[in-house]
Scaffold this active site. Structure first.
Site, short mmCIF file in Angstrom:
data_model
loop_
_atom_site.label_atom_id
_atom_site.label_comp_id
_atom_site.label_asym_id
_atom_site.label_seq_id
_atom_site.Cartn_x
_atom_site.Cartn_y
_atom_site.Cartn_z
N ASP A 99 5.48 2.86 3.26
CA ASP A 99 6.11 3.79 4.18
C ASP A 99 6.59 3.10 5.46
O ASP A 99 6.84 3.76 6.47
CB ASP A 99 5.17 4.96 4.50
CG ASP A 99 3.85 4.51 5.11
OD1 ASP A 99 3.65 3.28 5.24
OD2 ASP A 99 3.03 5.37 5.45
N ARG A 144 58.49 27.38 -24.70
CA ARG A 144 58.39 28.57 -23.85
C ARG A 144 59.26 29.66 -24.47
O ARG A 144 60.20 29.37 -25.21
CB ARG A 144 58.86 28.27 -22.42
CG ARG A 144 60.28 27.76 -22.29
CD ARG A 144 60.76 27.77 -20.85
NE ARG A 144 60.42 26.58 -20.12
CZ ARG A 144 61.32 25.85 -19.42
NH1 ARG A 144 62.61 26.19 -19.40
NH2 ARG A 144 60.94 24.80 -18.77
N ASN A 203 41.18 18.98 -22.97
CA ASN A 203 40.53 17.86 -23.66
C ASN A 203 39.32 18.30 -24.46
O ASN A 203 38.76 17.54 -25.21
CB ASN A 203 40.12 16.77 -22.67
CG ASN A 203 39.19 17.30 -21.60
OD1 ASN A 203 39.26 18.47 -21.20
ND2 ASN A 203 38.33 16.44 -21.10
N ALA A 242 -0.54 4.49 -1.43
CA ALA A 242 -1.36 5.52 -2.06
C ALA A 242 -1.52 6.76 -1.19
O ALA A 242 -1.96 7.80 -1.67
CB ALA A 242 -2.74 4.96 -2.40
N GLY A 243 -1.18 6.63 0.07
CA GLY A 243 -1.46 7.70 1.05
C GLY A 243 -0.77 9.01 0.69
O GLY A 243 0.21 9.06 -0.04
N ARG A 300 1.92 15.02 6.49
CA ARG A 300 2.86 15.51 7.50
C ARG A 300 4.32 15.57 7.01
O ARG A 300 5.18 16.09 7.70
CB ARG A 300 2.75 14.66 8.77
CG ARG A 300 1.52 15.05 9.60
CD ARG A 300 1.59 14.45 10.96
NE ARG A 300 1.28 13.02 10.92
CZ ARG A 300 1.80 12.13 11.76
NH1 ARG A 300 2.65 12.51 12.69
NH2 ARG A 300 1.46 10.86 11.68
N LEU A 343 0.85 -1.19 0.00
CA LEU A 343 0.00 0.00 0.00
C LEU A 343 0.88 1.25 0.00
O LEU A 343 1.74 1.41 0.88
CB LEU A 343 -0.92 0.02 1.22
CG LEU A 343 -1.85 -1.19 1.38
CD1 LEU A 343 -2.92 -0.90 2.44
CD2 LEU A 343 -2.50 -1.60 0.07
C1 UD1 Z 1 -3.21 1.43 10.13
C2 UD1 Z 1 -4.07 0.34 10.76
C3 UD1 Z 1 -3.79 0.28 12.26
C4 UD1 Z 1 -2.32 0.05 12.51
C5 UD1 Z 1 -1.50 1.13 11.80
C6 UD1 Z 1 -0.02 0.80 11.87
C7 UD1 Z 1 -6.09 0.28 9.42
C8 UD1 Z 1 -7.50 0.67 9.33
N1 UD1 Z 1 -5.44 0.63 10.51
O1 UD1 Z 1 -3.67 2.65 10.70
O2 UD1 Z 1 -4.54 -0.78 12.85
O3 UD1 Z 1 -2.06 0.08 13.91
O4 UD1 Z 1 -1.84 1.18 10.40
O5 UD1 Z 1 0.71 1.86 11.34
O6 UD1 Z 1 -5.58 -0.37 8.53
N2 UD1 Z 1 -3.14 3.72 2.52
C9 UD1 Z 1 -3.47 3.63 1.19
N3 UD1 Z 1 -4.73 3.94 0.79
C10 UD1 Z 1 -5.68 4.35 1.67
C11 UD1 Z 1 -5.33 4.43 3.04
C12 UD1 Z 1 -4.06 4.10 3.43
O7 UD1 Z 1 -2.64 3.26 0.34
O8 UD1 Z 1 -6.81 4.62 1.24
C13 UD1 Z 1 -1.78 3.37 2.94
C14 UD1 Z 1 -1.06 4.60 3.44
O9 UD1 Z 1 -0.27 5.17 2.42
C15 UD1 Z 1 -0.19 4.04 4.53
C16 UD1 Z 1 -0.91 2.80 5.01
O10 UD1 Z 1 -1.85 2.49 4.01
O11 UD1 Z 1 1.05 3.62 4.04
C17 UD1 Z 1 -1.56 2.98 6.37
O12 UD1 Z 1 -2.56 3.95 6.28
P1 UD1 Z 1 -2.88 4.92 7.47
O13 UD1 Z 1 -4.03 5.75 7.10
O14 UD1 Z 1 -1.65 5.59 7.91
O15 UD1 Z 1 -3.36 3.87 8.59
P2 UD1 Z 1 -3.30 4.11 10.13
O16 UD1 Z 1 -4.40 5.02 10.50
O17 UD1 Z 1 -1.94 4.46 10.54
#
Ligand code: UD1
Ligand code: CA
Length: 468
Positions: A116, A452, A398, A23-24, A28, A21
Site C-alpha cells: 500500500d 429502392r 454484420n 496482508a492488512g 479505512r 507486505l
Molecule cells: C508501520 C511501522 C512504523 C512506520 C509506519 C510507516 C511497524 C510496527 N511500524 O506502522 O514504524 O512509521 O509503518 O507507514 O512496522 N501488514 C501486514 N500484516 C500485518 C500487519 C501489517 O501485512 O500483520 C502490512 C499492512 O498491510 C501495511 C503494512 O504492513 O501495508 C504496515 O502495517 P500498519 O499496521 O499500517 O503499520 P503502521 O502502524 O502504519
C-alpha cells in the site's frame, strides 16, 4: 575453477529477496476489495510496488497476503515470479515477515516493501540496497512536520540510530522526533531471520513489530545506515479513499511534468490523466481532459482535442483527433482526421490519410489510404479499400443474430447515404451505390447499383381535411 567458485559465492552473497507486505485489512478504505487491489493510475497498488521491486532484479519476490483471501493471488496469477505467503491473522509487521522467513535465501539481502506504498521509486530502493552489507542494514526514513502515528527514529548523541519506537509506545520526548520510519528497510537475510525469532509482542498494540529488530541489530553491533527518498511522497501509504485520490494527483502531476519536460504540449497539466504508458513524438499537443490508458503511442505532430479517451492506441504522425473521441485497441495511420465524436473500437486499423467523422462507429475494420467515413455510420467487420467514400448513415449489417459476417468495399467505391450493406457482401472496385439502398448481393465493379422503390407522384391528390 577458482574463478568459477568466486563467481558462485559472489552470486550467493548478493541473492536479493524482496518481501512485500500486503496482508492488512485496510478498514479505512471502507471497501469490500482488498486494499492493494485498488487502482492508482489504472493499475492495482500492488502492481506499482511490484514494478519498483522488479527493477532491483531480485532473485525472489514474496508477497504476504491475508485479508481478502485468494482474491489478490488470483488477480496476479499472470505474475509467475511472485511467491505467495499467506498470513491468516494479521498480528503485526514482524509477524508478517516471519511467515516468509523460512523461504528466504540465507546468503543474501532482504528488502521489505509494502503493497500500500505504491509510489516508491526504483531509484530510491537501489540507493538503499547499495548501503547494505554484512554488518550494516539500510533504513529508509523521512522527516515529517507532523510525525504523529509513525514510528520514530531514535538516535544517540553521535547520531547513530539506536531504535525505532512506535508512536503508541513513545515517550513525550520521543514523540518530539520528526524523523520517522517509512517501514522500508534492507538487511542481511541470515541476521533478519535470527532477529525475527526473538520478536515479542509486549507493546501498546500487542503486535509483533518488525521495527523492534532495529534495536536488536544495534545490540548485535550492526550499524544502521539511513537513506531518504528523493521525494517525500514516495513513501506515502494508502489507508483511505481520500489518500488514494491524493496519491493519484501526485502521480499524475509527476507524469505531466515529465511529458512537459519531453516537450509535449499539455494545454493544462492538471487536466491530463495517464493510466499506463504515454509515448509521444515531437510537437504533440494534447488539449484538456484527455485520458490515456494502457500503452498509447502518439507520433510527431499529433494533436488530441479536448475530452478524448485513448486506450492501447498507436497514432501515426500528423494525425488530428478532434474532441470527444473514444479510441480503443486501434492503429491510426499518418495524417488522418478523426472525430469529433468518433467511436473507434478494438481491431480498427486505419491507413494514411483516412477521415473518420462525427458519430461514426468502427469495429474490427481495416480502412485503406485516403478513404472517408464522415458522418453517422456503423462499419464493423469490414475491409475498406483505397479512396472509398462512405456516405452518411451507412450501416454494415454484420450480425445475423448468430454469426458475424464480413463486408468488403473495394477501392474507389462510393456508397450513397443511408445504405445498409447486409454481410457477407462485396462492393466491387469503383462501384457506386445509390442512396437509400439495402444491398444483399455483391455489386459489380464500376457500375451503379440501386435498390429502392421507384419514386411516384400522384397528380390531383389532396390531403384529407376535417369536415367543418
Ligand atoms: C508501520 C511501522 C512504523 C512506520 C509506519 C510507516 C511497524 C510496527 N511500524 O506502522 O514504524 O512509521 O509503518 O507507514 O512496522 N501488514 C501486514 N500484516 C500485518 C500487519 C501489517 O501485512 O500483520 C502490512 C499492512 O498491510 C501495511 C503494512 O504492513 O501495508 C504496515 O502495517 P500498519 O499496521 O499500517 O503499520 P503502521 O502502524 O502504519
Ligand atoms: Ca500504516
Amino acid at each position: 575453477m577458482a574463478a568459477f567458485l568466486f563467481r558462485m559465492s559472489d552470486i550467493m552473497k548478493n541473492a536479493l529477496n524482496i518481501v512485500i507486505l500486503a496482508a492488512g485489512k485496510g478498514t479505512r478504505m471502507r471497501s469490500d476489495q482488498p486494499k492493494v487491489m485498488h487502482h492508482l493510475a489504472g493499475r492495482p497498488l500492488l502492481r506499482h510496488v511490484l514494478n519498483a521491486a522488479r527493477a532491483q532484479d531480485p532473485d525472489k519476490i514474496f508477497v504476504v497476503y491475508g485479508h481478502g483471501g485468494e482474491a489478490v493471488p488470483q488477480a496476479f496469477s499472470d505474475s509467475k515470479d511472485i511467491r505467495w505467503i499467506v498470513q491468516a491473522q494479521q498480528r503485526g509487521t514482524g509477524h508478517a515477515v516471519q511467515q516468509a522467513a523460512p523461504h528466504l535465501d540465507d546468503g543474501g539481502v532482504t528488502l521489505i516493501l509494502y503493497g500500500d506504498v505504491p509510489l516508491i521509486a526504483a531509484e530510491t530502493l537501489g540507493k538503499l540496497l547499495g548501503t547494505v552489507q554484512n554488518e550494516t542494514l539500510g533504513l529508509l526514513t523521512v522527516d515529517l512536520p507532523d510525525p504523529a502515528g509513525y514510528g520514530r527514529v531514535v538516535r544517540d548523541a553521535q547520531g547513530h540510530v539506536q531504535a525505532i519506537v512506535e508512536h503508541k509506545d513513545a515517550s513525550d520526548a520521543e514523540r518530539g522526533i520528526r524523523e520517522v520510519n517509512t517501514g522500508i528497510m534492507a538487511l542481511p537475510t541470515a541476521r533478519l531471520k535470527s532477529w525475527l525469532k526473538a520478536l515479542r509482542n509486549d507493546n501498546a498494540q500487542g503486535e509483533y513489530y518488525l521495527t523492534d529488530i532495529i534495536a536488536m541489530a544495534v545490540r548485535d553491533g550492526l550499524r544502521v545506515s539511513t537513506n531518504k527518498p528523493r521525494h517525500h511522497w514516495e513513501v506515502l501509504g494508502v489507508n483511505s479513499a481520500s489518500q488514494l485520490a491524493h496519491l493519484e494527483r501526485l502521480y499524475q502531476h509527476e507524469m505531466a511534468m515529465s511529458l512537459l519536460e519531453q516537450g509535449v504540449r499539455l494545454l493544462d497539466p492538471k487536466r491530463t490523466d495517464v493510466r499506463g504508458e504515454l509515448i509521444c513524438g515531437r510537437d504533440v499537443t494534447i488539449d484538456v481532459n484527455c485520458v490515456f490508458e494502457g500503452r498509447v503511442v502518439l507520433g510527431d505532430n499529433v494533436t488530441v482535442g479536448a475530452n478524448c479517451i485513448l486506450r492501447d492506441v498507436r497514432v501515426s504522425a500528423g494525425t488530428r483527433i478532434a474532441p470527444f473521441s473514444l479510441i480503443e485497441e486501434a492503429q491510426i495511420g499518418e495524417n488522418g482526421r478523426i472525430g469529433p465524436f468518433a467511436r473507434i473500437r478494438p481491431g480498427t486499423d486505419l491507413a494514411e490519410g483516412v477521415h473518420i467523422g462525427n458519430f461514426v462507429e468502427l469495429k474490427n475494420t481495416r480502412v485503406d489510404c485516403g478513404s472517408k467515413i464522415n458522418h453517422l455510420s456503423y462499419v464493423g467487420d469490414t475491409t475498406v479499400g483505397k479512396n472509398v467514400n462512405i456516405g452518411a448513415g451507412t450501416i454494415t449489417c454484420n450480425y445475423d443474430g448468430a454469426y458475424k459476417h464480413r463486408t468488403v468495399i473495394e477501392d474507389d467505391a462510393f456508397i450513397g447515404s443511408d445504405t445498409q450493406l447486409v454481410a457477407p457482401v462485396t462492393v466491387g472496385r469503383g462501384a457506386t451505390i445509390g442512396a437509400g439502398a439495402t444491398i444483399t448481393r455483391d455489386t459489380p465493379a464500376g457500375q451503379l447499383t440501386l435498390s429502392r422503390a421507384k419514386q411516384v407522384s400522384v397528380p390531383g391528390w389532396k390531403r384529407p381535411s376535417k369536415e367543418k
